[in-house]
Structures are given as structure tokens and as C-alpha cells.
Write an enzyme that holds these catalytic residues in place. Structure first.
Site, short mmCIF file in Angstrom:
data_model
loop_
_atom_site.label_atom_id
_atom_site.label_comp_id
_atom_site.label_asym_id
_atom_site.label_seq_id
_atom_site.Cartn_x
_atom_site.Cartn_y
_atom_site.Cartn_z
N ARG A 185 52.84 19.42 43.77
CA ARG A 185 51.11 19.38 43.55
C ARG A 185 50.13 19.02 42.22
O ARG A 185 48.63 19.19 42.29
CB ARG A 185 50.80 20.94 43.69
CG ARG A 185 49.50 21.54 43.84
CD ARG A 185 49.04 22.17 45.11
NE ARG A 185 49.58 23.68 44.08
CZ ARG A 185 48.96 24.49 43.26
NH1 ARG A 185 47.52 23.88 42.35
NH2 ARG A 185 49.36 24.95 42.47
N TYR B 244 32.42 4.25 56.81
CA TYR B 244 33.09 5.25 57.52
C TYR B 244 32.69 6.77 58.40
O TYR B 244 32.61 7.57 57.83
CB TYR B 244 34.56 5.28 56.63
CG TYR B 244 36.03 6.22 57.56
CD1 TYR B 244 36.15 6.53 58.99
CD2 TYR B 244 36.26 7.34 57.08
CE1 TYR B 244 37.52 6.54 59.31
CE2 TYR B 244 37.47 7.87 57.02
CZ TYR B 244 37.48 8.00 58.46
OH TYR B 244 38.81 8.11 59.50
N ASP C 237 33.83 3.17 48.10
CA ASP C 237 35.10 3.47 49.08
C ASP C 237 35.28 1.29 49.32
O ASP C 237 34.48 0.95 50.19
CB ASP C 237 34.89 3.99 50.50
CG ASP C 237 35.26 3.70 51.23
OD1 ASP C 237 36.85 2.92 51.13
OD2 ASP C 237 35.80 4.56 52.86
N LYS D 174 46.19 1.89 54.36
CA LYS D 174 44.94 0.70 55.31
C LYS D 174 45.85 -0.61 54.26
O LYS D 174 47.41 -0.60 54.36
CB LYS D 174 44.10 0.18 54.89
CG LYS D 174 43.03 2.13 55.49
CD LYS D 174 43.29 2.47 57.32
CE LYS D 174 42.64 2.71 57.71
NZ LYS D 174 42.42 4.59 56.67
#
Length: 389
Positions: free
Chosen positions: A48, A102, A174, A199
Site C-alpha cells: 500500500r 471521460y 488525462d 489502455k
């Protein structure tokens, strides 16, 4: 030789490799442990905390790709986006977001910011002036996306970055649709770059990941927020992502080429009303895209004629997959109103110009002749159904 002077394929292949000191294997070893020693060690490792061996190695590769000092890997693109935004926003702050973004980012803003006392504005367009009109005294972040999802609008990256610097405001972008193969926003003045690594970086439709890249100073703030939100990525997925990036430049360049050919074909088809692709000379952002991108990308969108039922068209495709997500080596299509932008209201989709007839097309690496043939046979079948009915 500095990272920025290395070739793109060299960075993709070799940067951030872990040496197999035990068996001298050609690929990075995978360290699956979630528990590490804490005494007499230089680094106290914990998943983490984004500092396991595989996480650290991949972050070096990511930073090198976007010409930044540091990077952090997250469990999804939305984990990266939300963590980055919340790292630099607090109660009383204001953020300006580009209108054409998005759907998941849009939904995060409208459903979460008010809970934290953060105000926001969406631009009326995607020009620099549209961002400037929305700036307030308490604006802390300008958030942009170019090329945008799903209409492939093009925003002047340097123009927005220069505006923000003049106002003392942070910029985030982005960069998923472009990928580092086609665009490196930090070189144009952007502060923080975000990707859905699911992606083009993943590229095989089999992993989910996100990444944030920036200066070490900015990434220290992202890290402080990230360890609280807990959006870290498993080391097995990290290892798979590092493997996938090795071929990213080759894949994306092939997808660029296919998208350009497909956009040209669709723009000449009597069965298509409109094509959205910045590589086309009649795209309103074509010249700007040429100035800030090294390739026009593997994504396009188009609208079928109103007499062709899109849902039937999807069902008749034989090679192209009607499937969610994008940027895999296989070509896929989807309806943004039913998937990526379904959480937006019909009114807000209309403001962006997203019609029910819009189809988002992610070009893969298949032979372009086969992809064109698949579209032609699907349209022909739908037309024959209409005539029969």
C-alpha cells in the site's frame, strides 16, 4: 545517456528493469510478498506504500516515458484520477474541468466534490479562453483531456499550461487516448500527467491499472493521499504491466496507422454521417494536433446514417468486438451513451455533442482490409434487414 535521450522503444524495453541476480533471467523477476522485514533495511516495504520492488521498478519506467521525475502506479485509471485531484484540493478550493472529458471523471466531480466542500466548473468548450473564463480566485487546478473521450477534441496543451502558470494554478491532464508514444504533456508545461494504464500501456485487455506522473515534489503529495485511499496495485499485475509496456511503442504506432486509414475510409462512406479523428485535415483540431502530437492516435468516433440501426450493426460485426474499454491489440467498438458516458445525464451528454448514434472505435493491429470488410458486411446486413422489413 539520460532517459530523455534514449529511444522510445529502448525506454519501453529496458527502463525500470529488475535484475535477476539469482538465475540471470532476461526478464524482471516477480516478487509476490506482501510482507517484508523492517529492521536493518534501507526501505520498509509494504504494497500500500507503493514501494515493493516491482512497484518501484515500474514507476521508474513510467516516469521515463512521460519525462517526469517520479510516478505512482494505481489499481485503476479512476484511482489515479481521484487520488491526484484529492491530493491538491481541499474544502474551499475550486477546480476547472474541461467540458469534454471521460464520463467517469465527470461523475467523480459531480458526485463527490460537494461532500468535501470543493467547488467546480466545467468549461463551455475546450479552448484556452474557455478555461480562463471559469477561473476564480480560489481555483487551484485546471484539468484537461486531449484528445478527449469520445469526441477526440483537441485542447492547446501549452496554451492552458501557460495560462495556469501565469495564474499560479496547477495543471493536470488525462493523456490516456494519446499515450506517451504520441504526446508528452510535461514537455509542453503540464504539471501532472495521468493515464488509465489499462489502455495503451496494458494493451492486451487483461489488466486494470492507473498511473500518475509528475515532479518528485508533486508526487510526494500524491503519495500522502494515495496511502490513505489504498488504491495500490498487486505485484502480479505490476509485473504484467511492465511486460506489456515493452511493446507499447510498436503497438501504438501500428494502431495509429490503422486509425488513419480507417478514418479516411469512413469519411468517404455514404453510410457514415460524421467522423471524429484529429488526423483528418477537416478536423477542427488537426493543425493543433500536428503541433503537439507525434501521432494522431488509435482512437476515433463516427456516426452512422440515421437509417442504420447501430444496435443491429454491433450484432452483425464478425471480427470487430462490440466491447467495453479500449486500446487493446484487438479492434473494439462501443456506444458511449450505454457505457463510458452512461453515468452522465442525457442533457449533459448533449452539451458535449455525444449522440445516441455515436460509435467509439478503438483500432487494433489487425490488417486494415479485414476491418473495413467487416464494417461493410455488417452495414450490408443491417440494410438488407431494413429492406426486408
Amino acid at each position: 545517456m539520460t532517459d530523455n535521450k534514449k529511444g522510445l522503444n529502448t525506454i519501453c524495453t529496458h527502463e525500470g528493469e529488475l535484475e535477476d541476480t539469482l538465475f540471470k533471467g532476461a526478464v524482471s523477476p516477480l516478487y509476490m510478498s506482501t510482507s517484508y522485514e523492517f529492521e536493518d533495511v534501507d526501505v520498509k516495504r509494504y504494497p500500500r506504500y507503493y514501494n515493493t520492488p516491482n512497484q518501484e521498478a515500474l514507476c521508474k519506467k513510467m516516469a521515463a516515458l512521460e519525462h517526469t521525475e517520479a510516478a505512482l502506479i494505481f489499481g485503476s485509471g479512476m484511482a489515479a484520477i481521484s487520488t491526484a485531484l484529492m491530493a491538491f484540493l481541499q474544502a474551499g478550493d475550486h477546480v476547472v474541468l474541461q467540458q469534454t472529458i471521460y464520463g467517469g471523471t465527470y461523475h467523480f466531480a459531480v458526485s463527490q466534490f460537494e461532500k468535501f466542500g470543493i467547488s467546480y466548473s466545467f468549461t463551455s468548450g475546450w479552448e484556452v479562453e474557455d478555461f480562463e473564463r471559469e477561473i476564480k480566485p480560489n481555483t487551484k487546478v485546471l484539468y484537461l483531456e486531449t484528445p478527449s473521450n469520445p469526441l477526440l477534441t483537441i485542447t492547446d496543451i501549452k496554451g492552458v499550461a501557460d495560462l495556469a502558470k501565469k495564474k499560479g494554478i496547477l495543471t493536470m491532464i488525462d493523456n490516456t487516448f494519446a499515450s506517451p508514444v504520441n504526446q508528452t504533456p510535461v514537455d509542453l508545461g503540464i504539471d501532472i500527467v495521468i493515464h488509465s494504464a489499462t489502455k495503451y500501456m496494458g494493451g492486451h485487455s487483461d489488466i486494470c491499472a492507473g498511473v500518475v506522473m509528475a515532479s518528485q515534489e508533486h508526487m510526494d503529495k500524491v503519495w500522502q493521499t494515495g496511502i490513505c485511499f489504498g488504491g495500490s496495485l498487486s505485484d502480479y499485475t505490476v509485473w504484467l504491466l511492465e511486460r506489456s509496456i515493452k511493446t507499447m511503442a510498436i503497438r501504438v504506432k501500428a494502431q495509429n496507422e490503422n486509425a488513419m486509414k480507417m478514418a479516411t475510409y469512413l469519411s468517404q462512406s455514404k453510410d457514415v454521417d460524421k467522423v471524429y479523428y484529429p488526423g483528418l485535415v477537416d478536423h477542427p483540431g488537426h493543425e493543433l494536433a500536428k503541433s503537439q502530437m507525434t501521432g494522431f492516435g488509435g482512437m476515433l468516433s463516427f456516426e452512422l446514417n440515421s437509417d442504420i440501426d447501430a444496435s443491429l450493426f454491433f450484432k452483425e460485426l464478425q471480427l470487430i468486438k462490440p466491447s467495453m474499454s479500449l486500446a487493446g491489440i484487438e479492434s473494439t467498438m462501443l456506444s458511449p451513451t450505454q457505457t463510458s458516458h452512461s453515468l452522465m445525464s442525457a442533457e449533459d451528454r448533449a452539451k458535449q455533442g455525444i449522440k445516441d448514434s455515436l460509435i467509439r472505435f478503438s483500432l487494433g493491429i489487425e490488417d486494415i482490409e479485414d476491418l473495413i470488410a467487416d464494417i461493410e458486411q455488417a452495414i450490408a446486413k443491417v440494410k438488407s434487414m431494413t429492406v426486408t422489413a
